[in-house]
Design a protein around this motif. Structure first.
Motif, short mmCIF file in Angstrom:
data_model
loop_
_atom_site.label_atom_id
_atom_site.label_comp_id
_atom_site.label_asym_id
_atom_site.label_seq_id
_atom_site.Cartn_x
_atom_site.Cartn_y
_atom_site.Cartn_z
N GLU A 120 -68.96 119.27 82.64
CA GLU A 120 -69.53 118.79 81.40
C GLU A 120 -70.16 119.90 80.55
OE1 GLU A 120 -71.79 115.19 81.93
OE2 GLU A 120 -70.20 114.25 83.11
N VAL A 121 -70.04 121.15 81.00
CA VAL A 121 -70.39 122.28 80.14
C VAL A 121 -69.23 122.58 79.19
CG1 VAL A 121 -71.89 123.24 81.93
CG2 VAL A 121 -69.56 124.13 81.68
N VAL A 122 -68.09 121.92 79.41
CA VAL A 122 -66.89 122.10 78.59
C VAL A 122 -66.73 120.89 77.67
CG1 VAL A 122 -64.38 122.31 78.62
CG2 VAL A 122 -65.75 123.46 80.38
N THR A 123 -66.41 121.14 76.41
CA THR A 123 -66.11 120.04 75.49
C THR A 123 -64.75 119.46 75.87
OG1 THR A 123 -67.35 121.11 73.71
CG2 THR A 123 -65.80 119.38 73.09
N PRO A 124 -64.68 118.18 76.20
CA PRO A 124 -63.42 117.63 76.74
C PRO A 124 -62.45 117.17 75.67
CG PRO A 124 -65.07 115.92 76.74
CD PRO A 124 -65.75 117.17 76.18
N PHE A 125 -61.19 117.00 76.09
CA PHE A 125 -60.23 116.25 75.30
C PHE A 125 -60.51 114.77 75.55
CE2 PHE A 125 -57.16 119.93 76.30
CZ PHE A 125 -57.62 120.66 75.21
N PRO A 137 -61.14 114.51 82.53
CA PRO A 137 -61.96 115.35 83.42
C PRO A 137 -61.28 116.59 83.97
CG PRO A 137 -61.09 113.51 84.66
CD PRO A 137 -60.63 113.31 83.23
N HIS A 138 -59.97 116.77 83.72
CA HIS A 138 -59.21 117.84 84.38
C HIS A 138 -59.34 119.18 83.65
CE1 HIS A 138 -57.23 113.94 85.33
NE2 HIS A 138 -57.20 114.45 86.55
N VAL A 139 -60.57 119.55 83.34
CA VAL A 139 -60.81 120.70 82.47
C VAL A 139 -60.43 122.04 83.09
CG1 VAL A 139 -62.64 119.51 81.21
CG2 VAL A 139 -63.21 120.86 83.22
N TRP A 140 -60.35 122.10 84.41
CA TRP A 140 -60.07 123.37 85.10
C TRP A 140 -58.65 123.88 84.86
CZ3 TRP A 140 -60.90 118.66 87.53
CH2 TRP A 140 -59.77 118.05 88.10
N ASP A 142 -57.36 124.87 82.20
CA ASP A 142 -57.49 126.04 81.32
C ASP A 142 -58.45 127.01 81.99
OD1 ASP A 142 -58.08 127.90 79.35
OD2 ASP A 142 -58.34 126.42 77.76
N VAL A 143 -57.98 128.20 82.31
CA VAL A 143 -58.81 129.17 83.04
C VAL A 143 -60.04 129.57 82.24
CG1 VAL A 143 -58.83 131.42 84.18
CG2 VAL A 143 -56.78 129.99 84.30
N GLU A 144 -59.97 129.55 80.92
CA GLU A 144 -61.16 129.85 80.12
C GLU A 144 -62.26 128.82 80.40
OE1 GLU A 144 -60.34 130.34 76.00
OE2 GLU A 144 -59.30 132.26 76.27
N ASN A 145 -61.88 127.58 80.64
CA ASN A 145 -62.86 126.57 81.01
C ASN A 145 -63.45 126.86 82.38
OD1 ASN A 145 -62.43 125.20 78.63
ND2 ASN A 145 -61.06 123.67 79.53
N ALA A 146 -62.61 127.32 83.30
CA ALA A 146 -63.10 127.68 84.63
C ALA A 146 -64.15 128.79 84.54
CB ALA A 146 -61.94 128.11 85.53
N ILE A 147 -63.93 129.74 83.66
CA ILE A 147 -64.91 130.82 83.48
C ILE A 147 -66.24 130.26 83.01
CG2 ILE A 147 -65.46 132.85 82.07
CD1 ILE A 147 -62.44 133.55 82.17
N LYS A 148 -66.22 129.32 82.08
CA LYS A 148 -67.46 128.68 81.62
C LYS A 148 -68.17 127.98 82.77
CE LYS A 148 -65.71 127.79 76.92
NZ LYS A 148 -65.31 126.73 75.96
N MET A 149 -67.41 127.31 83.62
CA MET A 149 -68.00 126.58 84.74
C MET A 149 -68.57 127.52 85.80
SD MET A 149 -65.54 123.22 85.09
CE MET A 149 -63.93 123.98 84.89
N THR A 203 -46.62 113.29 87.54
CA THR A 203 -46.95 111.95 88.00
C THR A 203 -48.16 111.37 87.25
OG1 THR A 203 -46.20 112.62 90.20
CG2 THR A 203 -47.38 110.53 90.04
N HIS A 204 -49.24 112.12 87.14
CA HIS A 204 -50.37 111.61 86.37
C HIS A 204 -50.85 112.66 85.38
CE1 HIS A 204 -53.56 113.75 88.62
NE2 HIS A 204 -54.49 113.05 88.00
N ASP A 205 -51.61 112.20 84.40
CA ASP A 205 -51.91 113.02 83.22
C ASP A 205 -53.06 113.99 83.52
OD1 ASP A 205 -51.69 114.00 80.71
OD2 ASP A 205 -52.20 112.15 79.67
N ALA A 206 -52.77 114.99 84.34
CA ALA A 206 -53.80 115.94 84.76
C ALA A 206 -53.61 117.34 84.19
CB ALA A 206 -53.82 116.03 86.29
N PHE A 207 -52.60 117.52 83.32
CA PHE A 207 -52.24 118.87 82.91
C PHE A 207 -52.36 119.10 81.39
CE2 PHE A 207 -50.33 118.28 87.03
CZ PHE A 207 -50.55 119.50 87.66
N GLN A 208 -53.13 118.27 80.70
CA GLN A 208 -53.28 118.47 79.27
C GLN A 208 -53.96 119.80 78.94
OE1 GLN A 208 -52.09 116.81 76.75
NE2 GLN A 208 -51.39 114.91 77.70
N TYR A 209 -55.00 120.15 79.68
CA TYR A 209 -55.71 121.40 79.41
C TYR A 209 -54.82 122.60 79.71
CZ TYR A 209 -59.94 118.52 79.21
OH TYR A 209 -60.87 117.56 78.87
N TYR A 210 -54.11 122.55 80.81
CA TYR A 210 -53.18 123.62 81.17
C TYR A 210 -52.10 123.75 80.11
CZ TYR A 210 -49.75 126.26 83.97
OH TYR A 210 -48.86 127.20 84.42
#
Length: 328
Positions: A120-125, A137-140, A142-149, A203-210
């Motif tokens: 939640e330190v990342v602004t989500p889609f 919730p699948h913010v990780w 995007d590696v830039e989001n991982a850096i923020k986390m 299979t499920h919508d977990a890759f939007q950030y990537y």
């Protein structure tokens, strides 16, 4: 002095000597120091990995979810509640990735000061679910989001144990540099895929950030952001038609979800199902190539690039080239 008094005096001396001996032994036992380390609980396997990388030897980390576990549908056990209650700090994803674990935290009266929703330190889609806009919730992805986390984890650990600030800061800096190299590498790899084939079907919508970070289009998924959903026969048919029309060369199953229906889609659409499943909500087994966050993204990227017609290069080779260039 009577015999009785002498006996009492002698026993007292023996007891004192034994106490000193035991104290000396306990002080010399290196394992006792572990009890003094701050205790940190992490929910998802990605957060556990980041916490271990930043905390190093200065903290004791307990990861609740095992590799391969699905946080969307994970059912907590009593040991999870005890671990949370006894922890000095709890890191969890947030954005309702792990709904049952969040209920446990709320139900046991754990204070907000003791927890951090890392994602939640990342602004989500936002994503439409049952007529409402909810955060993805699948913010990780995007590696830039991982850096923020990772930075958020570092800062909270410093608050928890200020005397270890230097160690936490150094560990985080070294890890963030590797993440930056990973981010550049993924961009380079995806660019080798023919432009009209840069499409993801999972299979499920977990890759939007990537997908958005690295230049892919999500052509379709069987289910939405939560694996609790059950796809209808009509949805399977619609996705099969969409895949057929897109001319995408391959689609992808995921490690935490039964692949039966996505195999059906591949068969009906007449496309290849990638041999390697993608890691979406969990890192891989301890002895595998995807046994860390970085390993997970590397395996996913190489799988996607190879299946969609690109030319992948190993991350280790890219790291070596970058390091050699920086020394010149």
């Amino acid at each position: 002095m009577s015999k009785h008094d002498s006996r009492k005096y002698g026993l007292a001396i023996i007891g004192a000597i034994a106490g000193l001996w035991l104290t000396g032994c306990s002080q010399s036992n290196p394992t006792d120091g572990n009890n003094e380390k701050p205790s940190v609980v992490a929910t998802s396997t990605m957060i556990t990995d980041w916490t271990e990388k930043v905390g190093g030897d200065e903290i004791k980390v307990t990861g609740i979810l095992e590799p391969g576990a699905d946080p969307h549908v994970y059912e907590p056990v009593p040991a999870d509640s005890r671990a949370m209650e006894q922890a000095d700090l709890i890191f969890y994803n947030g954005y309702n990735l792990e709904p049952e674990l969040i209920k446990v935290m709320n139900g046991t009266g754990i204070s907000d000061e003791k927890t951090l929703a890392v994602a939640e330190v990342v602004t989500p889609f936002d994503y439409e679910y049952q007529g409402q806009q909810v955060p993805d919730p699948h913010v990780w992805g995007d590696v830039e989001n991982a850096i923020k986390m990772v930075k958020a984890i570092r800062d909270r650990l410093i608050e928890l144990s200020p005397e270890d600030k230097a160690e936490f800061s150094d560990n985080a800096a070294n890890y963030i540099e590797k993440l930056k190299q990973l981010d550049r590498w993924i961009i380079q790899q995806i660019q080798t895929i023919p432009a009209d084939q840069r499409q993801l079907v999972t299979t499920h919508d977990a890759f939007q950030y990537y997908a958005r970070a690295y230049g892919l289009a999500v052509t379709g998924t069987l289910i939405g952001i939560s694996t609790e959903e059950q796809p209808s026969a009509q949805r399977v048919k619609n996705l099969s038609n969409a895949v057929r029309e897109s001319n995408v060369p391959a689609i992808f199953a995921e490690t935490t979800i039964n692949p039966a229906l996505i195999k059906t889609v591949a068969t009906e659409a007449g496309v290849k199902l990638a041999e390697q499943e993608l890691y979406s909500d969990s890192i891989g087994a301890p002895n595998g190539d995807a046994n860390s966050y970085i390993g997970m993204l590397v395996v996913n990227t190489r799988t996607i690039v190879t299946a969609l017609g690109g030319n992948d290069t190993s991350f280790e080779q890219a790291q070596s080239s970058q390091n050699n260039s920086s020394k010149k």
